[in-house]
Design a protein around this motif. Structure first.
Motif, PDB file in Angstrom:
ATOM      1  N   ASP A  51      31.080  -3.375   3.250  1.00 24.39           N
ATOM      2  CA  ASP A  51      30.357  -3.196   5.178  1.00 24.39           C
ATOM      3  C   ASP A  51      31.299  -1.745   5.510  1.00 24.39           C
ATOM      4  O   ASP A  51      31.091  -1.262   6.317  1.00 24.39           O
ATOM      5  CB  ASP A  51      31.248  -4.526   5.561  1.00 24.39           C
ATOM      6  CG  ASP A  51      30.094  -5.433   5.454  1.00 24.39           C
ATOM      7  OD1 ASP A  51      28.816  -5.269   4.677  1.00 24.39           O
ATOM      8  OD2 ASP A  51      30.321  -6.549   5.782  1.00 24.39           O
TER       9      ASP A  51
ATOM     10  N   MET B 218      35.007 -13.656   3.637  1.00 24.11           N
ATOM     11  CA  MET B 218      34.187 -12.716   3.696  1.00 24.11           C
ATOM     12  C   MET B 218      35.193 -12.125   2.007  1.00 24.11           C
ATOM     13  O   MET B 218      35.952 -11.780   2.122  1.00 24.11           O
ATOM     14  CB  MET B 218      34.444 -11.406   3.913  1.00 24.11           C
ATOM     15  CG  MET B 218      33.504  -9.880   3.485  1.00 24.11           C
ATOM     16  SD  MET B 218      33.358  -8.564   4.641  1.00 24.11           S
ATOM     17  CE  MET B 218      32.676  -9.626   6.224  1.00 24.11           C
TER      18      MET B 218
ATOM     19  N   GLU C  41      31.715  -7.411  -0.521  1.00 27.66           N
ATOM     20  CA  GLU C  41      31.742  -7.356   1.112  1.00 27.66           C
ATOM     21  C   GLU C  41      32.518  -6.564   1.934  1.00 27.66           C
ATOM     22  O   GLU C  41      31.689  -5.838   2.497  1.00 27.66           O
ATOM     23  CB  GLU C  41      32.071  -8.962   1.351  1.00 27.66           C
ATOM     24  CG  GLU C  41      30.694  -9.824   0.349  1.00 27.66           C
ATOM     25  CD  GLU C  41      30.829 -11.359   0.756  1.00 27.66           C
ATOM     26  OE1 GLU C  41      31.510 -11.161   1.294  1.00 27.66           O
ATOM     27  OE2 GLU C  41      29.409 -11.797   0.564  1.00 27.66           O
TER      28      GLU C  41
ATOM     29  N   ARG D 283      24.258  -6.056   6.552  1.00 31.00           N
ATOM     30  CA  ARG D 283      24.161  -6.228   5.618  1.00 31.00           C
ATOM     31  C   ARG D 283      23.196  -7.410   4.751  1.00 31.00           C
ATOM     32  O   ARG D 283      23.758  -8.636   4.964  1.00 31.00           O
ATOM     33  CB  ARG D 283      25.701  -6.124   4.183  1.00 31.00           C
ATOM     34  CG  ARG D 283      25.304  -6.087   2.875  1.00 31.00           C
ATOM     35  CD  ARG D 283      26.527  -5.729   2.340  1.00 31.00           C
ATOM     36  NE  ARG D 283      27.780  -6.665   2.984  1.00 31.00           N
ATOM     37  CZ  ARG D 283      28.216  -7.650   2.407  1.00 31.00           C
ATOM     38  NH1 ARG D 283      27.559  -8.582   2.046  1.00 31.00           N
ATOM     39  NH2 ARG D 283      28.989  -8.554   3.147  1.00 31.00           N
TER      40      ARG D 283
END
Length: 146
Positions: free
Chosen positions: A9, A1, A5, A76
């Motif tokens: 999140d 990730m 990201e 997501r």
């Protein structure tokens, strides 16, 4: 990730937590001002201040409580960078009862801007929440207007 990201999140985790806690002020603090909700049927609604956003959320809470909403999670689904600071984020919200069972879900897209305070939402486009809310209310025998 990657870093963006993780930041997205984190934003969505904090937003889900405010919904789980029925904390309208904290939820509104995750929005920029003005904020807009853009739907297929109702058109566009603009909330000029965080106070107006909090008040709108407060009005929805009694219904969510009658439906038995106990927690909110998310997936997501994707994101797209629109500019240096603006992102389009697609989310599937997951709504659970007190036993942790998923009651329903809902899809939405958000336009978020990253500023000094982190991400803030400025536009929400819910895809199917009205229909799913009506179906859940019917299943549970809850009057949406009473």
């Amino acid at each position: 990730m990657d870093t963006i990201e993780a930041e997205l999140d984190d934003y969505l985790t904090r937003y889900a937590a405010t919904l789980t806690a029925y904390d309208s002020r904290a939820a509104a603090d995750l929005w920029g001002s003005p904020g807009m909700i853009l739907t297929d049927r109702q058109g566009a609604g603009v909330l000029e201040s965080r106070e107006a956003m909090a008040a709108g959320l407060e009005r929805s809470y009694p219904l969510y409580r009658r439906l038995g909403l106990a927690s909110v999670g998310f997936e997501r689904l994707g994101h797209e960078r629109l500019s240096d600071a603006v992102f389009l984020v697609r989310v599937r919200w997951l709504f659970h009862d007190g036993d942790g069972r998923q009651m329903t879900d809902g899809f939405a897209a958000y336009v978020l801007r990253r500023g000094e305070e982190g991400f803030r939402a400025f536009v929400c486009v819910p895809a199917d929440d009205a229909e799913k809310l009506q179906a859940l209310a019917k299943e549970k025998g809850v009057d949406l207007f009473g």
